[in-house]
Write a protein that holds these residues in place. Structure first.
Motif, PDB file in Angstrom:
ATOM      1  N   LYS A 229       0.828  -1.297   0.015  1.00  0.00           N
ATOM      2  CA  LYS A 229       0.084   0.089  -0.076  1.00  0.00           C
ATOM      3  C   LYS A 229       0.894   1.302   0.164  1.00  0.00           C
ATOM      4  CE  LYS A 229      -2.516  -0.746   3.617  1.00  0.00           C
ATOM      5  NZ  LYS A 229      -3.668  -0.599   4.804  1.00  0.00           N
ATOM      6  N   SER A 230       1.999   1.222   0.229  1.00  0.00           N
ATOM      7  CA  SER A 230       2.991   2.343   0.422  1.00  0.00           C
ATOM      8  C   SER A 230       4.057   2.439  -0.673  1.00  0.00           C
ATOM      9  CB  SER A 230       3.456   2.352   1.835  1.00  0.00           C
ATOM     10  OG  SER A 230       4.352   1.248   2.311  1.00  0.00           O
ATOM     11  N   ILE A 231       5.292   1.830  -0.438  1.00  0.00           N
ATOM     12  CA  ILE A 231       6.469   2.148  -1.320  1.00  0.00           C
ATOM     13  C   ILE A 231       6.339   1.311  -2.468  1.00  0.00           C
ATOM     14  CG2 ILE A 231       7.945   3.034   0.506  1.00  0.00           C
ATOM     15  CD1 ILE A 231       9.119   0.051   0.634  1.00  0.00           C
ATOM     16  N   PHE A 232       5.571   0.269  -2.704  1.00  0.00           N
ATOM     17  CA  PHE A 232       5.328  -0.520  -3.692  1.00  0.00           C
ATOM     18  C   PHE A 232       4.197  -0.041  -4.513  1.00  0.00           C
ATOM     19  CE2 PHE A 232       7.784  -4.267  -1.371  1.00  0.00           C
ATOM     20  CZ  PHE A 232       9.027  -3.643  -1.748  1.00  0.00           C
TER      21      PHE A 232
ATOM     22  N   GLN B  14       1.783   8.809  -6.128  1.00  0.00           N
ATOM     23  CA  GLN B  14       0.970   9.884  -6.785  1.00  0.00           C
ATOM     24  C   GLN B  14       0.234  10.899  -5.417  1.00  0.00           C
ATOM     25  OE1 GLN B  14       0.756  10.287 -10.148  1.00  0.00           O
ATOM     26  NE2 GLN B  14      -0.302  12.256  -9.445  1.00  0.00           N
ATOM     27  N   GLU B  15      -0.163  10.271  -4.441  1.00  0.00           N
ATOM     28  CA  GLU B  15      -0.781  10.992  -3.501  1.00  0.00           C
ATOM     29  C   GLU B  15       0.229  12.095  -2.882  1.00  0.00           C
ATOM     30  OE1 GLU B  15      -4.023  10.501  -1.265  1.00  0.00           O
ATOM     31  OE2 GLU B  15      -4.556  10.221  -3.322  1.00  0.00           O
ATOM     32  N   ILE B  16       1.300  11.634  -2.565  1.00  0.00           N
ATOM     33  CA  ILE B  16       2.448  12.485  -2.076  1.00  0.00           C
ATOM     34  C   ILE B  16       2.872  13.656  -3.206  1.00  0.00           C
ATOM     35  CG2 ILE B  16       4.959  12.759  -1.412  1.00  0.00           C
ATOM     36  CD1 ILE B  16       4.648   9.982  -0.470  1.00  0.00           C
ATOM     37  N   ASN B  17       2.732  13.315  -4.408  1.00  0.00           N
ATOM     38  CA  ASN B  17       3.010  14.402  -5.505  1.00  0.00           C
ATOM     39  C   ASN B  17       2.037  15.433  -5.385  1.00  0.00           C
ATOM     40  OD1 ASN B  17       4.354  15.293  -7.991  1.00  0.00           O
ATOM     41  ND2 ASN B  17       2.310  14.878  -8.836  1.00  0.00           N
ATOM     42  N   ASP B  18       0.470  14.932  -5.499  1.00  0.00           N
ATOM     43  CA  ASP B  18      -0.490  15.762  -5.449  1.00  0.00           C
ATOM     44  C   ASP B  18      -0.776  16.389  -4.125  1.00  0.00           C
ATOM     45  OD1 ASP B  18      -0.975  14.447  -7.943  1.00  0.00           O
ATOM     46  OD2 ASP B  18      -2.670  13.321  -7.346  1.00  0.00           O
ATOM     47  N   LYS B  19      -0.568  15.960  -2.961  1.00  0.00           N
ATOM     48  CA  LYS B  19      -0.988  16.703  -1.739  1.00  0.00           C
ATOM     49  C   LYS B  19       0.455  17.206  -0.886  1.00  0.00           C
ATOM     50  CE  LYS B  19      -4.910  13.462  -1.166  1.00  0.00           C
ATOM     51  NZ  LYS B  19      -5.518  12.421  -0.273  1.00  0.00           N
TER      52      LYS B  19
ATOM     53  N   ASN C  76      -0.716  21.083  11.139  1.00  0.00           N
ATOM     54  CA  ASN C  76      -1.149  20.965   9.463  1.00  0.00           C
ATOM     55  C   ASN C  76      -0.021  19.921   8.977  1.00  0.00           C
ATOM     56  OD1 ASN C  76      -2.661  23.356   9.364  1.00  0.00           O
ATOM     57  ND2 ASN C  76      -0.963  24.630   9.240  1.00  0.00           N
ATOM     58  N   PHE C  77       1.017  19.621   9.858  1.00  0.00           N
ATOM     59  CA  PHE C  77       1.925  18.734   8.997  1.00  0.00           C
ATOM     60  C   PHE C  77       1.340  17.304   9.132  1.00  0.00           C
ATOM     61  CE2 PHE C  77       5.197  15.318  10.034  1.00  0.00           C
ATOM     62  CZ  PHE C  77       5.975  15.492   8.957  1.00  0.00           C
ATOM     63  N   LYS C  78       0.586  17.063  10.419  1.00  0.00           N
ATOM     64  CA  LYS C  78      -0.272  15.775  10.645  1.00  0.00           C
ATOM     65  C   LYS C  78      -1.087  15.690   9.846  1.00  0.00           C
ATOM     66  CE  LYS C  78      -2.830  15.654  14.181  1.00  0.00           C
ATOM     67  NZ  LYS C  78      -4.213  15.106  13.473  1.00  0.00           N
ATOM     68  N   ASP C  79      -2.163  16.823   9.491  1.00  0.00           N
ATOM     69  CA  ASP C  79      -3.414  16.578   8.760  1.00  0.00           C
ATOM     70  C   ASP C  79      -2.975  16.402   7.094  1.00  0.00           C
ATOM     71  OD1 ASP C  79      -4.831  17.162  10.859  1.00  0.00           O
ATOM     72  OD2 ASP C  79      -5.161  19.385  10.473  1.00  0.00           O
ATOM     73  N   MET C  80      -1.822  17.001   6.629  1.00  0.00           N
ATOM     74  CA  MET C  80      -1.493  16.755   5.272  1.00  0.00           C
ATOM     75  C   MET C  80      -1.038  14.959   5.068  1.00  0.00           C
ATOM     76  SD  MET C  80       1.664  18.630   3.518  1.00  0.00           S
ATOM     77  CE  MET C  80       2.705  18.119   4.734  1.00  0.00           C
TER      78      MET C  80
ATOM     79  N   ILE D 175      -2.713  11.292   3.256  1.00  0.00           N
ATOM     80  CA  ILE D 175      -2.369  10.417   2.090  1.00  0.00           C
ATOM     81  C   ILE D 175      -3.299   9.078   1.976  1.00  0.00           C
ATOM     82  CG2 ILE D 175      -0.213   8.986   1.457  1.00  0.00           C
ATOM     83  CD1 ILE D 175      -0.113  12.211   1.084  1.00  0.00           C
ATOM     84  N   ASN D 176      -3.483   8.793   1.151  1.00  0.00           N
ATOM     85  CA  ASN D 176      -4.551   7.560   1.093  1.00  0.00           C
ATOM     86  C   ASN D 176      -3.783   6.261   0.614  1.00  0.00           C
ATOM     87  OD1 ASN D 176      -6.680   5.817   0.518  1.00  0.00           O
ATOM     88  ND2 ASN D 176      -7.712   6.700  -1.046  1.00  0.00           N
ATOM     89  N   LEU D 177      -3.614   5.305   1.502  1.00  0.00           N
ATOM     90  CA  LEU D 177      -3.286   4.094   1.464  1.00  0.00           C
ATOM     91  C   LEU D 177      -3.928   2.908   0.913  1.00  0.00           C
ATOM     92  CD1 LEU D 177      -0.809   4.241   4.450  1.00  0.00           C
ATOM     93  CD2 LEU D 177      -0.167   4.986   1.876  1.00  0.00           C
ATOM     94  N   LYS D 178      -4.955   3.089   0.534  1.00  0.00           N
ATOM     95  CA  LYS D 178      -6.053   2.237   0.101  1.00  0.00           C
ATOM     96  C   LYS D 178      -5.698   1.514  -1.170  1.00  0.00           C
ATOM     97  CE  LYS D 178     -10.084   4.031   2.649  1.00  0.00           C
ATOM     98  NZ  LYS D 178     -11.497   3.989   2.730  1.00  0.00           N
TER      99      LYS D 178
END
Length: 304
Positions: free
Chosen positions: A35-38, A44-49, A293-297, A301-304
């Motif tokens: 769900k994460s590094i693979f 894409q979530e990190i890039n977008d958010k 703000n750091f925590k909410d950001m 991140i959606n790991l589904k």
């Protein structure tokens, strides 16, 4: 001792379940990695958010910058912190001993209550922390990157100011005129403070030649913080003014108020040429202001 060895030593009448826990952990780890590094979606979530906007990049670096400073300060003062904790422990034991004597309880045989006062560690035996040195360098670098990242923010704020100015002069606007006036002032504050900050950074790195760059660098940074302070004070007043009293118990309202109030010591510190806070308090206030703000950001991140 290996899991296999533990399994062979188990009584024969008990079921062998020693491999269940490691297997579950492996399956959970495998599931998390997928769900994460693979996972393509994770990046894409990190890039977008996080990485797509300079504001979210700054929001991320804001916490990391002050957190590295806080850790560095703690490591640099670890001997003083340990000595302080030992003193408090000794004072507590003395209080317990005094109470025991008042109650006629014999404490002569208690090694814990009869400890001698702690002695501070001599400076010759205090080894400087290499990790603290590197964390302080990281803090300095991230602070520099944050300002560079905001070099174009004054341009980004211009549409906001123009919209607020048109709204202020709109005779059909339903919001109170005082609210629209405050919105214009706050947008203008952000543009002015960014201009001061940009000039300070450019003179600090000799992109601008003034004949006395160190002086003008400090002056522009100080005025940047003064404008920032004006923005915060207005923002705090507006948080109270625009929110009904019956909503002051809201968790979101309290967090929003806290994030603004805790930045006031930072403003005062940076407004003074010699500062007024130690690196510990600078790091602590910065972490307090940026944590939510750091925590909410990162929680978004959606790991589904």
């Amino acid at each position: 001792m290996s899991i296999l060895a533990i399994s062979t030593m188990s009584p024969p009448h008990k079921p062998r379940t020693t491999f269940t826990l490691p297997l579950n952990l492996l399956l959970q780890l495998n599931h998390l990695l997928k769900k994460s590094i693979f996972s393509r979606q994770f990046y894409q979530e990190i890039n977008d958010k996080v990485l797509s906007k300079s504001s979210t990049v700054d929001q991320n670096l804001y916490f990391l910058c002050y957190f590295s400073l806080l850790l560095s300060s703690i490591l640099n003062n670890k001997y003083n912190i340990l000595n302080f904790l030992q003193k408090q422990k000794y004072n507590l034991l003395q209080l317990v001993k005094k109470s025991a004597n008042t109650l006629n309880i014999n404490t002569n045989d208690s090694k814990i209550l009869n400890q001698s006062p702690p002695q501070p560690i001599p400076e010759s035996q205090q080894n400087p922390s290499k990790l603290a040195y590197h964390l302080k360098k990281i803090n300095s670098y991230l602070a520099d990157v944050r300002i560079f990242n905001r070099l174009t923010d004054s341009i980004k704020y211009m549409p906001w100011l123009i919209d607020e100015w048109h709204g202020f002069n709109d005779p059909t606007a339903k919001s109170p005129r005082i609210d629209r006036f405050v919105n214009v002032i706050q947008a203008l504050n952000c543009i002015v403070l960014e201009i001061f900050e940009n000039i300070g950074w450019l003179t600090d790195h000799d992109f601008i030649g003034t004949g006395n760059n160190p002086y003008w660098c400090i002056e522009t940074y100080i005025w940047c913080c003064r404008v920032w302070g004006a923005y915060l004070i207005i923002e705090i007043i507006e948080i109270f003014r625009r929110t009904p009293i019956n909503q002051w118990k809201s968790k979101n309202w309290q967090i929003n108020l806290f994030k603004n109030v805790i930045q006031l010591p930072l403003v005062l510190h940076w407004c003074l040429r010699d500062g007024c806070l130690t690196p510990f308090w600078v790091g602590l206030c910065g972490c307090g202001a940026s944590w939510w703000n750091f925590k909410d950001m990162w929680s978004s991140i959606n790991l589904k």
